[in-house]
Design a protein around this motif. Structure first.
Motif, PDB file in Angstrom:
ATOM      1  N   TYR A   1       0.858  -1.182   0.000  1.00 42.97           N
ATOM      2  CA  TYR A   1       0.000   0.000   0.000  1.00 42.97           C
ATOM      3  C   TYR A   1       0.898   1.237   0.000  1.00 42.97           C
ATOM      4  CZ  TYR A   1      -4.416  -2.402   0.932  1.00 42.97           C
ATOM      5  OH  TYR A   1      -5.544  -3.176   0.822  1.00 42.97           O
ATOM      6  N   VAL A   2       0.376   2.337  -0.571  1.00 47.34           N
ATOM      7  CA  VAL A   2       1.104   3.596  -0.599  1.00 47.34           C
ATOM      8  C   VAL A   2       0.231   4.680   0.031  1.00 47.34           C
ATOM      9  CG1 VAL A   2       0.329   4.107  -2.966  1.00 47.34           C
ATOM     10  CG2 VAL A   2       2.332   5.269  -2.042  1.00 47.34           C
ATOM     11  N   GLN A   3       0.876   5.546   0.820  1.00 51.71           N
ATOM     12  CA  GLN A   3       0.173   6.656   1.455  1.00 51.71           C
ATOM     13  C   GLN A   3       0.854   7.957   1.060  1.00 51.71           C
ATOM     14  OE1 GLN A   3       0.408   6.841   5.763  1.00 51.71           O
ATOM     15  NE2 GLN A   3      -1.588   7.826   5.896  1.00 51.71           N
TER      16      GLN A   3
ATOM     17  N   ALA B   1       6.408   9.193  -0.825  1.00 52.02           N
ATOM     18  CA  ALA B   1       5.241   8.735  -0.070  1.00 52.02           C
ATOM     19  C   ALA B   1       5.734   7.777   1.010  1.00 52.02           C
ATOM     20  CB  ALA B   1       4.235   8.026  -0.986  1.00 52.02           C
ATOM     21  N   VAL B   2       4.781   7.239   1.765  1.00 54.29           N
ATOM     22  CA  VAL B   2       5.092   6.160   2.705  1.00 54.29           C
ATOM     23  C   VAL B   2       4.555   4.858   2.120  1.00 54.29           C
ATOM     24  CG1 VAL B   2       4.889   5.307   5.055  1.00 54.29           C
ATOM     25  CG2 VAL B   2       4.845   7.769   4.633  1.00 54.29           C
ATOM     26  N   TYR B   3       5.386   3.829   2.130  1.00 52.63           N
ATOM     27  CA  TYR B   3       5.034   2.536   1.541  1.00 52.63           C
ATOM     28  C   TYR B   3       4.907   1.494   2.648  1.00 52.63           C
ATOM     29  CZ  TYR B   3       5.967   4.722  -2.902  1.00 52.63           C
ATOM     30  OH  TYR B   3       5.914   5.559  -3.993  1.00 52.63           O
ATOM     31  N   PHE B   4       3.774   0.778   2.618  1.00 54.32           N
ATOM     32  CA  PHE B   4       3.493  -0.236   3.631  1.00 54.32           C
ATOM     33  C   PHE B   4       3.382  -1.607   2.975  1.00 54.32           C
ATOM     34  CE2 PHE B   4       2.531   2.339   7.335  1.00 54.32           C
ATOM     35  CZ  PHE B   4       2.132   3.548   6.809  1.00 54.32           C
ATOM     36  N   CYS B   5       4.114  -2.551   3.525  1.00 56.53           N
ATOM     37  CA  CYS B   5       3.947  -3.947   3.158  1.00 56.53           C
ATOM     38  C   CYS B   5       2.922  -4.553   4.116  1.00 56.53           C
ATOM     39  CB  CYS B   5       5.289  -4.661   3.275  1.00 56.53           C
ATOM     40  SG  CYS B   5       5.314  -6.353   2.682  1.00 56.53           S
ATOM     41  N   ALA B   6       2.085  -5.457   3.624  1.00 56.21           N
ATOM     42  CA  ALA B   6       1.043  -6.017   4.478  1.00 56.21           C
ATOM     43  C   ALA B   6       0.698  -7.434   4.033  1.00 56.21           C
ATOM     44  CB  ALA B   6      -0.214  -5.147   4.429  1.00 56.21           C
ATOM     45  N   LEU B   7       0.127  -8.201   4.947  1.00 60.23           N
ATOM     46  CA  LEU B   7      -0.382  -9.518   4.586  1.00 60.23           C
ATOM     47  C   LEU B   7      -1.789  -9.679   5.134  1.00 60.23           C
ATOM     48  CD1 LEU B   7      -0.317 -11.559   7.314  1.00 60.23           C
ATOM     49  CD2 LEU B   7       2.122 -11.522   6.857  1.00 60.23           C
ATOM     50  N   ILE B   8      -2.520 -10.547   4.511  1.00 59.08           N
ATOM     51  CA  ILE B   8      -3.859 -10.887   4.998  1.00 59.08           C
ATOM     52  C   ILE B   8      -3.742 -12.036   5.970  1.00 59.08           C
ATOM     53  CG2 ILE B   8      -6.016 -12.018   4.368  1.00 59.08           C
ATOM     54  CD1 ILE B   8      -6.283  -9.209   3.786  1.00 59.08           C
ATOM     55  N   TRP B   9      -4.338 -11.818   7.133  1.00 60.61           N
ATOM     56  CA  TRP B   9      -4.311 -12.803   8.208  1.00 60.61           C
ATOM     57  C   TRP B   9      -5.735 -13.078   8.635  1.00 60.61           C
ATOM     58  CZ3 TRP B   9      -5.748 -10.955  13.253  1.00 60.61           C
ATOM     59  CH2 TRP B   9      -5.646 -11.911  14.258  1.00 60.61           C
ATOM     60  N   GLY B  10      -6.092 -14.344   8.847  1.00 62.91           N
ATOM     61  CA  GLY B  10      -7.413 -14.685   9.345  1.00 62.91           C
ATOM     62  C   GLY B  10      -8.518 -14.340   8.374  1.00 62.91           C
ATOM     63  N   GLY B  11      -8.218 -14.399   7.088  1.00 70.00           N
ATOM     64  CA  GLY B  11      -9.254 -14.216   6.077  1.00 70.00           C
ATOM     65  C   GLY B  11      -9.348 -12.804   5.549  1.00 70.00           C
TER      66      GLY B  11
END
Lengths: 113, 111
Positions: free
Chosen positions: B36-38, B86-96
């Motif tokens: 994601y980018v902010q 910008a600010v860059y966020f790495c993320a994962l989906i957890w629990g659906g």
């Protein structure tokens, strides 16, 4: 199509005051969630909802309440504000309950004195 | 529990430089991965995603490949522009459907 809207954009509270952060989406998304963003910690999940009438806790739920009476709205209530709740709050929604893109609102910057 | 670790910033680059932002994850099973980018003063926007091993997500010149063997999802761009700041966020989906975010990496691009 406004997407995800949040009000207010900025808010200053005194310790012990209560308030409600508003969130609405016009995309008919079932899944909605609230996050708080703190420096160096990314975003942390507060509460989420998979549909009207269904809510559940996320990673940091203490001090916050939510309800979901309609598909469109998902307000976040601070019951008795504390300085530790100073943060930027983001609401998000998603069309899919599993793995779908989440659409974020512009955020509410809250300061608790 | 599941977690995401990103390289610390800020990262400062000159225009047209090559960008890499490292991201590694810890998860049970096989999560979906996101960047994601902010942009300043705005909420987060999905930049790209990958849902299974060896998938490559790409968008706006940015790319990231889901590497199961190294549990990584590094973000790359061949030539950055000032508008990429910008600010860059790495993320994962957890629990659906519950996103777990990294701490974010600030990118500053100078002209």
């Amino acid at each position: 199509n406004a997407g995800v809207t949040q009000t207010p954009k900025f808010q200053v509270l005194k310790t012990g005051q209560s308030m409600t952060l508003q969130c609405a989406q016009d995309m008919n998304h079932e899944y909605m969630s609230w996050y708080r963003q703190d420096p160096g910690m990314g975003l942390r999940l507060i509460h989420y909802s998979v549909g009207a009438g269904i809510t559940d806790q996320g990673e940091v739920p203490n001090g916050y309440n939510v309800s979901r009476s309609t598909t469109e709205d998902f307000p976040l209530r601070l019951l008795s504000a504390a300085p530790s709740q100073t943060s930027v709050y983001f609401c998000a929604s998603s069309y899919s309950p599993i793995g779908g893109e989440q659409f974020f609102g512009p955020g509410t910057r809250l300061t608790v004195l | 529990g599941d977690s995401v670790t990103q390289m610390e910033g800020p990262v400062t680059l000159s225009e047209e430089a090559f960008l890499t932002i490292n991201c590694t994850y810890t998860a049970t099973g096989y999560p979906s991965l996101f960047w994601y980018v902010q942009y300043p003063g705005e909420g987060l926007q999905l930049l790209l995603k990958a849902t299974k091993a060896d998938d490559k997500g790409s968008n706006k010149g940015f790319e990231a490949t889901y590497r199961k063997e190294t549990t990584s999802f590094h973000l790359e761009k061949g030539s950055v522009q000032v508008s990429d700041s910008a600010v860059y966020f790495c993320a994962l989906i957890w629990g659906g459907n519950k996103l777990v975010f990294g701490a974010g990496t600030i990118l500053r691009v100078k002209s």
